[in-house]
Design an enzyme around this catalytic site. Sequence first.
Site, short mmCIF file in Angstrom:
data_model
loop_
_atom_site.label_atom_id
_atom_site.label_comp_id
_atom_site.label_asym_id
_atom_site.label_seq_id
_atom_site.Cartn_x
_atom_site.Cartn_y
_atom_site.Cartn_z
N SER A 152 -32.50 67.17 -8.95
CA SER A 152 -33.47 65.92 -9.36
C SER A 152 -32.75 65.10 -10.20
CB SER A 152 -34.69 66.58 -10.10
OG SER A 152 -35.45 65.63 -10.49
N LYS A 170 -37.51 61.00 -7.13
CA LYS A 170 -37.15 62.30 -7.73
C LYS A 170 -38.28 62.98 -8.66
CE LYS A 170 -32.43 62.63 -7.18
NZ LYS A 170 -31.89 63.65 -6.26
C1 HXC Z 1 -30.73 46.64 -2.65
C2 HXC Z 1 -30.27 47.86 -0.72
C3 HXC Z 1 -28.79 48.29 -1.18
C4 HXC Z 1 -28.70 47.58 -2.58
C5 HXC Z 1 -29.17 49.06 0.68
N1 HXC Z 1 -30.45 48.41 0.57
N2 HXC Z 1 -28.28 48.98 -0.47
N3 HXC Z 1 -31.10 47.08 -1.20
N4 HXC Z 1 -29.73 46.75 -3.21
N5 HXC Z 1 -27.52 47.65 -3.38
C6 HXC Z 1 -31.37 48.28 1.52
C7 HXC Z 1 -30.89 47.87 2.90
O1 HXC Z 1 -30.82 46.06 2.72
C8 HXC Z 1 -32.05 48.13 3.78
O2 HXC Z 1 -33.15 47.49 3.53
C9 HXC Z 1 -32.24 49.65 3.23
O3 HXC Z 1 -31.72 49.65 1.69
C10 HXC Z 1 -31.47 50.69 4.16
O4 HXC Z 1 -30.11 50.46 3.82
P1 HXC Z 1 -29.02 50.95 4.92
O5 HXC Z 1 -27.76 50.53 4.43
O6 HXC Z 1 -29.19 50.89 6.47
O7 HXC Z 1 -29.25 52.55 4.58
P2 HXC Z 1 -28.56 53.82 4.89
O8 HXC Z 1 -27.31 53.42 5.74
O9 HXC Z 1 -29.15 54.86 5.23
O10 HXC Z 1 -27.67 54.09 3.50
C11 HXC Z 1 -28.49 54.86 2.38
C12 HXC Z 1 -27.99 54.28 1.13
C13 HXC Z 1 -26.49 54.30 0.98
C14 HXC Z 1 -28.87 55.00 0.11
C15 HXC Z 1 -28.38 52.60 1.21
O11 HXC Z 1 -26.18 53.65 -0.43
C16 HXC Z 1 -25.90 55.80 1.12
O12 HXC Z 1 -25.76 55.93 2.01
N6 HXC Z 1 -25.85 56.38 -0.19
C17 HXC Z 1 -25.49 57.78 -0.05
C18 HXC Z 1 -24.57 58.38 -1.48
C19 HXC Z 1 -25.29 57.94 -2.78
O13 HXC Z 1 -25.96 56.78 -2.73
N7 HXC Z 1 -24.71 58.64 -3.78
C20 HXC Z 1 -25.13 58.51 -5.06
C21 HXC Z 1 -26.46 59.59 -5.11
S1 HXC Z 1 -26.63 59.36 -6.94
P3 HXC Z 1 -33.69 46.29 4.63
O14 HXC Z 1 -34.90 45.78 4.07
O15 HXC Z 1 -32.32 45.11 4.49
O16 HXC Z 1 -33.54 46.60 5.87
C22 HXC Z 1 -28.58 59.56 -7.12
C23 HXC Z 1 -28.83 59.73 -8.62
C24 HXC Z 1 -27.88 59.49 -9.61
O17 HXC Z 1 -29.08 59.83 -6.28
C25 HXC Z 1 -28.20 59.54 -10.94
C26 HXC Z 1 -27.12 59.07 -12.13
C27 HXC Z 1 -27.52 59.16 -13.44
P1 NAP Z 2 -22.73 61.91 -3.76
O1 NAP Z 2 -21.59 62.70 -3.74
O2 NAP Z 2 -22.85 60.80 -3.03
O3 NAP Z 2 -23.70 63.04 -3.10
C1 NAP Z 2 -24.77 62.72 -2.15
C2 NAP Z 2 -24.42 63.43 -0.99
O4 NAP Z 2 -25.83 63.30 -0.06
C3 NAP Z 2 -23.25 62.94 -0.01
O5 NAP Z 2 -22.49 63.98 0.22
C4 NAP Z 2 -23.88 62.37 1.05
O6 NAP Z 2 -23.09 62.43 2.33
C5 NAP Z 2 -25.19 62.95 1.11
N1 NAP Z 2 -26.11 62.41 1.69
C6 NAP Z 2 -26.92 61.20 1.77
N2 NAP Z 2 -27.53 60.85 2.53
C7 NAP Z 2 -27.66 61.67 3.24
C8 NAP Z 2 -28.56 61.98 4.38
N3 NAP Z 2 -29.43 61.15 4.79
N4 NAP Z 2 -28.50 63.27 5.11
C9 NAP Z 2 -27.74 64.06 4.77
N5 NAP Z 2 -26.76 64.02 3.66
C10 NAP Z 2 -26.87 62.86 2.86
O7 NAP Z 2 -23.34 61.74 -5.16
P2 NAP Z 2 -23.35 62.68 -6.51
O8 NAP Z 2 -23.57 61.63 -7.63
O9 NAP Z 2 -22.65 63.77 -6.52
O10 NAP Z 2 -24.99 63.08 -6.48
C11 NAP Z 2 -25.47 64.37 -6.10
C12 NAP Z 2 -26.68 64.70 -6.58
O11 NAP Z 2 -27.00 64.80 -7.77
C13 NAP Z 2 -27.92 63.79 -5.80
O12 NAP Z 2 -29.00 64.59 -5.49
C14 NAP Z 2 -28.20 62.81 -7.29
O13 NAP Z 2 -29.35 62.25 -7.06
C15 NAP Z 2 -28.11 63.99 -8.25
N6 NAP Z 2 -27.62 63.27 -9.45
C16 NAP Z 2 -26.61 62.75 -9.80
C17 NAP Z 2 -26.10 62.43 -11.11
C18 NAP Z 2 -24.82 62.16 -11.28
O14 NAP Z 2 -24.41 61.73 -12.66
N7 NAP Z 2 -24.06 61.78 -10.36
C19 NAP Z 2 -27.06 62.55 -12.22
C20 NAP Z 2 -28.37 62.90 -11.89
C21 NAP Z 2 -28.64 63.42 -10.53
P3 NAP Z 2 -22.90 61.41 3.46
O15 NAP Z 2 -23.07 59.97 2.80
O16 NAP Z 2 -21.64 62.04 4.07
O17 NAP Z 2 -24.28 61.81 4.31
#
Ligand code: HXC
Ligand code: NAP
Length: 280
Positions: A152, A170
């Site tokens: 989460s 979350k």
């Molecule tokens: C506004 C955005 C945006 C941005 C995407 N969108 N990025 N809107 N600001 N920066 C919008 C797009 O315009 C689109 O809407 C929709 O989101 C889908 O975008 P896609 O690029 O087609 O989505 P997709 O290819 O499925 O990619 C998903 C993603 C991408 C979430 C947008 O960033 C990703 O793949 N992330 C995975 C890695 C990641 O995020 N790791 C961090 C996890 S950490 P429209 O309307 O234009 O169609 C976490 C918590 C951390 O979860 C906590 C830390 C303390």
């Molecule tokens: P991260 O490395 O980007 O991890 C996210 C992973 O999810 C990536 O390996 C990504 O791989 C995979 N993923 C994303 N979209 C997916 C999909 N549609 N299907 C399958 N896999 C998918 O980021 P992280 O910071 O380590 O985050 C890991 C977890 O910790 C997340 O749940 C995040 O919310 C949580 N969290 C992180 C922090 C922090 O400080 N980083 C704090 C609180 C919570 P692909 O893009 O290759 O699919």
Amino acid sequence: MLVQQLLPADLFRNQTVFVTGGGSGINLGVAKNFAALGAHVAICGRTQEKLDAAAVELRAIGAAPGAKVCAVAADVRDAAALDAAFARSQDELGPMNVLVSGAAGNFLAPAEKLSSNGFKTVIDIDLIGSFNASRGAFAQLQQTRGCLIYISAGMAYMPHAFQAHVGAAKAGIDMLMKNLAIEWGRYGVRANSIVPGPIEGTEGLKRLANPTVKDSLVQAVPLRRMGTVDDIGQTAVFLASPLASYITGCVVVCDGGQNLVGSALFNRGAEQMLHAAGAA
Ligand code: HXC
Ligand code: NAP
């Protein structure tokens, strides 16, 4: 890794741990901690090359003779693809004992500029993806009387600016977890969530905090340091271990006390980052 020094190296021998989003970051750190204690480990994500590289690292840890690794591409939004990944994991590694649901997506966005699809995309990956994974894993977990662990975030209960989509997703995950803890307790299946604090070197932190924010955060966190992926891996190991056999339905916060000082630092920093990117 600390777990190898403190816990028996065969604690999870012949057990299978499946980690969604296990190809990088915190989730890979979790997978490594289980591998270090002898588990078979399966990981999924969308990018096969990333998973293959992670699998090399996991195999190098391989603490138990015969411990196996399975790296299979699947998007958690696609329930059928996830079911196929679970079936392959079962064929190669045996029935699942632990599901770690960690796949997630995140970006900073002011709510008034966030499109409906942008909001939905994060709900689909984080929340619906966690449901798909839980339901798909159920039959195996019922067989092993296994457990679910959700990754989460503090946004689930502590609002962060420009994170409406992630907070909603979350919070939904934590309630899903509590529902399943009630429903599946009768099968001996436990469910818990981990709330990581700011974890050094991760994609998630990079997206939410620039170096200045990170410096301020370190000063504000009561334990005066960022978390590590091993901090979260160790928490997951505890929750899956016999030590936690009467723990279910809990949100375990592993954040050095960051929640005690709130999200104000994140909020200010996020505003600066969005401003610099021309998005706020
Ligand atoms: C506004 C955005 C945006 C941005 C995407 N969108 N990025 N809107 N600001 N920066 C919008 C797009 O315009 C689109 O809407 C929709 O989101 C889908 O975008 P896609 O690029 O087609 O989505 P997709 O290819 O499925 O990619 C998903 C993603 C991408 C979430 C947008 O960033 C990703 O793949 N992330 C995975 C890695 C990641 O995020 N790791 C961090 C996890 S950490 P429209 O309307 O234009 O169609 C976490 C918590 C951390 O979860 C906590 C830390 C303390
Ligand atoms: P991260 O490395 O980007 O991890 C996210 C992973 O999810 C990536 O390996 C990504 O791989 C995979 N993923 C994303 N979209 C997916 C999909 N549609 N299907 C399958 N896999 C998918 O980021 P992280 O910071 O380590 O985050 C890991 C977890 O910790 C997340 O749940 C995040 O919310 C949580 N969290 C992180 C922090 C922090 O400080 N980083 C704090 C609180 C919570 P692909 O893009 O290759 O699919």
